[in-house]
Design a protein around this motif. Structure first.
Motif, PDB file in Angstrom:
ATOM      1  N   ILE A 153      41.960  35.373  36.855  1.00 35.75           N
ATOM      2  CA  ILE A 153      40.954  35.543  35.794  1.00 35.75           C
ATOM      3  C   ILE A 153      41.495  36.351  34.621  1.00 35.75           C
ATOM      4  O   ILE A 153      40.972  36.248  33.517  1.00 35.75           O
ATOM      5  CB  ILE A 153      39.647  36.170  36.318  1.00 35.75           C
ATOM      6  CG1 ILE A 153      39.867  37.570  36.849  1.00 35.75           C
ATOM      7  CG2 ILE A 153      38.999  35.292  37.359  1.00 35.75           C
ATOM      8  CD1 ILE A 153      38.575  38.318  37.130  1.00 35.75           C
TER       9      ILE A 153
ATOM     10  N   LEU B 188      35.536  33.942  43.246  1.00 38.13           N
ATOM     11  CA  LEU B 188      36.541  34.856  42.712  1.00 38.13           C
ATOM     12  C   LEU B 188      37.550  35.316  43.756  1.00 38.13           C
ATOM     13  O   LEU B 188      38.725  35.520  43.452  1.00 38.13           O
ATOM     14  CB  LEU B 188      35.862  36.091  42.109  1.00 38.13           C
ATOM     15  CG  LEU B 188      35.042  35.871  40.846  1.00 38.13           C
ATOM     16  CD1 LEU B 188      34.287  37.142  40.478  1.00 38.13           C
ATOM     17  CD2 LEU B 188      35.918  35.432  39.690  1.00 38.13           C
ATOM     18  N   THR B 189      37.103  35.496  44.999  1.00 39.30           N
ATOM     19  CA  THR B 189      37.960  36.111  46.018  1.00 39.30           C
ATOM     20  C   THR B 189      38.492  35.148  47.064  1.00 39.30           C
ATOM     21  O   THR B 189      39.402  35.495  47.803  1.00 39.30           O
ATOM     22  CB  THR B 189      37.182  37.215  46.764  1.00 39.30           C
ATOM     23  OG1 THR B 189      36.083  36.616  47.460  1.00 39.30           O
ATOM     24  CG2 THR B 189      36.688  38.286  45.822  1.00 39.30           C
TER      25      THR B 189
ATOM     26  N   LEU C 259      41.947  38.345  42.045  1.00 41.23           N
ATOM     27  CA  LEU C 259      40.767  37.564  41.705  1.00 41.23           C
ATOM     28  C   LEU C 259      41.201  36.332  40.935  1.00 41.23           C
ATOM     29  O   LEU C 259      41.928  36.428  39.947  1.00 41.23           O
ATOM     30  CB  LEU C 259      39.796  38.387  40.842  1.00 41.23           C
ATOM     31  CG  LEU C 259      39.156  39.601  41.505  1.00 41.23           C
ATOM     32  CD1 LEU C 259      38.279  40.337  40.499  1.00 41.23           C
ATOM     33  CD2 LEU C 259      38.317  39.199  42.696  1.00 41.23           C
ATOM     34  N   GLU C 260      40.767  35.180  41.408  1.00 46.47           N
ATOM     35  CA  GLU C 260      41.105  33.916  40.760  1.00 46.47           C
ATOM     36  C   GLU C 260      39.839  33.088  40.622  1.00 46.47           C
ATOM     37  O   GLU C 260      38.908  33.240  41.407  1.00 46.47           O
ATOM     38  CB  GLU C 260      42.122  33.129  41.587  1.00 46.47           C
ATOM     39  CG  GLU C 260      43.460  33.794  41.721  1.00 46.47           C
ATOM     40  CD  GLU C 260      44.448  32.966  42.535  1.00 46.47           C
ATOM     41  OE1 GLU C 260      44.012  32.049  43.256  1.00 46.47           O
ATOM     42  OE2 GLU C 260      45.646  33.245  42.442  1.00 46.47           O
ATOM     43  N   TYR C 261      39.844  32.215  39.634  1.00 45.86           N
ATOM     44  CA  TYR C 261      38.763  31.252  39.509  1.00 45.86           C
ATOM     45  C   TYR C 261      39.403  29.899  39.287  1.00 45.86           C
ATOM     46  O   TYR C 261      40.194  29.733  38.359  1.00 45.86           O
ATOM     47  CB  TYR C 261      37.811  31.601  38.361  1.00 45.86           C
ATOM     48  CG  TYR C 261      36.460  30.984  38.555  1.00 45.86           C
ATOM     49  CD1 TYR C 261      35.506  31.618  39.327  1.00 45.86           C
ATOM     50  CD2 TYR C 261      36.155  29.746  38.023  1.00 45.86           C
ATOM     51  CE1 TYR C 261      34.269  31.058  39.545  1.00 45.86           C
ATOM     52  CE2 TYR C 261      34.929  29.169  38.231  1.00 45.86           C
ATOM     53  CZ  TYR C 261      33.977  29.826  38.990  1.00 45.86           C
ATOM     54  OH  TYR C 261      32.758  29.253  39.214  1.00 45.86           O
TER      55      TYR C 261
ATOM     56  N   PRO D 189      37.571  40.838  32.847  1.00 46.47           N
ATOM     57  CA  PRO D 189      38.777  40.693  33.676  1.00 46.47           C
ATOM     58  C   PRO D 189      39.846  41.760  33.428  1.00 46.47           C
ATOM     59  O   PRO D 189      40.622  42.069  34.322  1.00 46.47           O
ATOM     60  CB  PRO D 189      39.322  39.319  33.296  1.00 46.47           C
ATOM     61  CG  PRO D 189      38.191  38.600  32.673  1.00 46.47           C
ATOM     62  CD  PRO D 189      37.306  39.645  32.062  1.00 46.47           C
TER      63      PRO D 189
END
Length: 156
Positions: free
Chosen positions: A52, A122-123, A45-47, A94
């Protein structure tokens, strides 16, 4: 005599299960397909191209609130960051086992759109909330960290 009674009970149970379709392979496959339909696995998961887990809750809150204007920062608690909007309440943690828990009112289209947008952010995968879930009314979206993979599930 006891052996005959046990045998009759076992045969009765098998006949009832067979009659209701519980012993049918087709019925079992349909149940398995329904469960698989509502789960999606994601590796990370990244933002904004940053994991995150490396972001502070305040930084995550600021980014999400500025990108998804429907979600506003409510409060940062021990359980994580709580974001709310009309028909939606989202808790993001997170570092927890349950990274995201969102309670959504399906009758609020902006709430549903905001959750789909947040999941995409997020994905980096387009995750649509299934029509079967939307027809039921209120639902919960859960993103869990299981063995370093993220599992997105929808519960009624």
């Amino acid at each position: 005599m006891k052996l005959i009674k046990v045998g009759l009970i076992v045969i009765s149970v098998i006949l009832v299960l067979n009659f209701t379709g519980m012993l049918n392979d087709e019925a079992s496959q349909k149940v398995n397909n329904v469960v698989d339909e509502f789960k999606t696995k994601i590796n990370e998961l990244e933002y904004k191209d940053k994991p995150i887990t490396e972001m502070s809750l305040k930084e995550l809150s600021t980014n999400i609130s500025s990108d998804i204007i429907y979600l506003k920062e409510d409060v940062i608690t021990d359980k994580g960051l709580v974001l709310t909007g009309k028909g939606i309440k989202t808790t993001i943690n997170p570092t927890g086992k349950k990274v995201l828990i969102a309670e959504v009112d399906a009758t609020e289209s902006k709430a549903v759109e905001s959750m789909e947008e947040l999941l995409y952010s997020l994905t980096n995968k387009e995750i649509k909330i299934p029509e079967k879930i939307l027809e039921k009314g209120n639902f919960t979206i859960t993103v869990e960290n299981i063995n370093d993979e993220y599992n997105v599930s929808f519960d009624i």
